[in-house]
Design a protein around this motif. Structure first.
Motif, PDB file in Angstrom:
ATOM      1  N   GLY A 142      42.336  37.096  30.754  1.00 25.76           N
ATOM      2  CA  GLY A 142      42.933  36.183  29.782  1.00 25.76           C
ATOM      3  C   GLY A 142      43.892  35.180  30.417  1.00 25.76           C
ATOM      4  O   GLY A 142      44.151  34.118  29.847  1.00 25.76           O
TER       5      GLY A 142
ATOM      6  N   ASP B 237      41.276  32.640  31.561  1.00 22.70           N
ATOM      7  CA  ASP B 237      40.748  31.902  30.403  1.00 22.70           C
ATOM      8  C   ASP B 237      41.747  30.852  29.904  1.00 22.70           C
ATOM      9  O   ASP B 237      41.351  29.755  29.526  1.00 22.70           O
ATOM     10  CB  ASP B 237      40.460  32.862  29.229  1.00 22.70           C
ATOM     11  CG  ASP B 237      39.270  33.799  29.476  1.00 22.70           C
ATOM     12  OD1 ASP B 237      38.515  33.585  30.442  1.00 22.70           O
ATOM     13  OD2 ASP B 237      39.113  34.750  28.680  1.00 22.70           O
TER      14      ASP B 237
ATOM     15  N   PRO C 104      46.513  37.644  26.333  1.00 27.93           N
ATOM     16  CA  PRO C 104      45.285  37.241  27.042  1.00 27.93           C
ATOM     17  C   PRO C 104      44.244  36.541  26.170  1.00 27.93           C
ATOM     18  O   PRO C 104      43.180  36.194  26.671  1.00 27.93           O
ATOM     19  CB  PRO C 104      44.730  38.585  27.538  1.00 27.93           C
ATOM     20  CG  PRO C 104      45.196  39.575  26.523  1.00 27.93           C
ATOM     21  CD  PRO C 104      46.508  39.077  25.980  1.00 27.93           C
ATOM     22  N   VAL C 105      44.540  36.339  24.898  1.00 28.70           N
ATOM     23  CA  VAL C 105      43.504  35.852  23.979  1.00 28.70           C
ATOM     24  C   VAL C 105      43.531  34.333  23.825  1.00 28.70           C
ATOM     25  O   VAL C 105      44.473  33.765  23.254  1.00 28.70           O
ATOM     26  CB  VAL C 105      43.630  36.528  22.598  1.00 28.70           C
ATOM     27  CG1 VAL C 105      42.564  35.979  21.640  1.00 28.70           C
ATOM     28  CG2 VAL C 105      43.494  38.038  22.732  1.00 28.70           C
ATOM     29  N   ALA C 106      42.501  33.663  24.328  1.00 31.09           N
ATOM     30  CA  ALA C 106      42.323  32.223  24.123  1.00 31.09           C
ATOM     31  C   ALA C 106      42.039  31.976  22.652  1.00 31.09           C
ATOM     32  O   ALA C 106      41.106  32.560  22.095  1.00 31.09           O
ATOM     33  CB  ALA C 106      41.142  31.730  24.963  1.00 31.09           C
ATOM     34  N   SER C 107      42.839  31.120  22.019  1.00 34.47           N
ATOM     35  CA  SER C 107      42.622  30.875  20.586  1.00 34.47           C
ATOM     36  C   SER C 107      43.218  29.539  20.189  1.00 34.47           C
ATOM     37  O   SER C 107      43.916  28.883  20.979  1.00 34.47           O
ATOM     38  CB  SER C 107      43.261  31.981  19.748  1.00 34.47           C
ATOM     39  OG  SER C 107      44.656  31.754  19.623  1.00 34.47           O
TER      40      SER C 107
END
Lengths: 239, 239
Positions: A111, A114, A46-49
């Motif tokens: 996430g 996102d 779920p982590v936008a990076s």
């Protein structure tokens, strides 16, 4: 009708999972095509990076939305995002199916929003609300919660009305990208009710799914009522 | 005053990071103690799951909030959650510092809420709003966004007013656990403004931080206005 159900619950035996399974069976039974993204089962990230882009437009400074736009065009967006975006573009109806965590989505599902609702394809510049990139599609929140119906019944209720409580999701997200948002389905008091009461909720959900095509969507702003600077166009008042 | 800043931005050079750094310098300069949880730097895990419990009250069926309550009591909650909970309980002021993603938190920070605001310690049963477990603490949202101030100015604005847009966060989360919520600090139009304009925003943020102790909190419901079933107590109307 093509339906994508994005489901996120940490317990595979949950009532919320039963709602997802019921939606699959009901919609397929009515002749529709259904795809499911079961985010916990997929071990979704779920982590936008920065890792979401196989190549960067600006390798020195990350503007996430800008890189989304460029990476989709260039075909260098992360494979997990590309796969979800394909499903989203295929779908006529998007169902987000989840347990309400803090009056909002579990981080797992936030996430997905996102990372998958990419700039360029889904929105950009003055392409939002009724001019959003996903105009023509419909969306529905379907969630379980511990609270009871009277706690969200109107603005005098202990938690106020659903419209403001769900505003970032229904207006700030789903309507923002142009989707017609159908009234949400809330499964109340789930941890505390009897198996019979749960069966009643599932029956109500099935009935709702079977009449979705005739349900009027919620109302959100139209950009026709705002100028190009997004100030409201106010009717002239005669002196 | 002890302050915990929970910060989540995928670009370490971002303006949002500068806001976090400014808050640390300003509050420490005023004699306060500050701890920072920089979630991207920590590679924080935002996903609430069965893995958060070293032992389970019910190993066969996960009710996340119930396991939180039992695991904190038994000292078997995941170490990363225990460390954040210690910081939260130490703090008199909690600042959530983030870029607005979809009118809400980035998933990274939503997952801090989901995992750290544990049932039992922070809320439970009729312990919420002004009876919440974190009563006595204050909280502040501090965020950057691309939008402009007039887009959120009142209910006629294109995105409506901040109060409903931030309701799940300010009312459904921070006020729910008993914290006094201070008016949010929004850094508008950040990707589009000049370095000079960014400097002005930082000056405004510094000024705001220095007068926080005299700022009146936002108003939220009191449980004194509801009965034990959480129905509103309505004043008797004479016949």
């Amino acid at each position: 009708m093509n339906t994508l159900i994005v489901h996120a619950h940490p317990e595979p035996q949950s009532f919320c999972t039963a709602m997802k399974d019921l939606a699959v069976a009901t919609l397929e039974g009515a002749g529709h095509a259904v795809q499911v993204s079961d985010l916990y089962a997929m071990n979704w990230n779920p982590v936008a990076s920065a890792a979401d882009f196989q190549a960067r437009s600006n390798p020195d400074y990350l503007v996430y939305a800008l890189e989304q736009r460029e990476a989709v065009k260039a075909g260098v967006i992360a494979a997990d995002i590309a796969a979800e975006l394909d499903k989203l573009l295929w779908a006529d109806l998007l169902i987000l199916n989840f347990p309400l965590f803090w009056c909002s989505l579990p981080a797992m599902l936030k996430g997905w929003i996102d990372r998958v609702l990419v700039s360029g394809t889904c929105y950009g510049g003055l392409r939002f609300y009724d001019r959003g990139g996903l105009a023509g599609k419909r969306a529905l929140l379907s969630f379980s919660l511990g609270g009871q119906q009277h706690m969200f019944e109107d603005e005098d209720a202990v938690h106020g009305d659903w419209e403001p409580m769900l505003r970032p999701l229904q207006r700030g997200t789903l309507a923002y990208v142009g989707m017609q948002v159908l009234p949400p389905f809330a499964a109340y008091h789930v941890p505390y009710v009897s198996p019979e009461a749960r069966g009643v909720i599932l029956d109500q959900y099935r009935d709702y799914l079977l009449r979705l095509e005739s349900v009027a969507p919620l109302r959100f702003p139209s950009l026709a009522d705002f100028d190009r600077g997004l100030h409201p166009l106010r009717p002239e008042v005669p002196a």
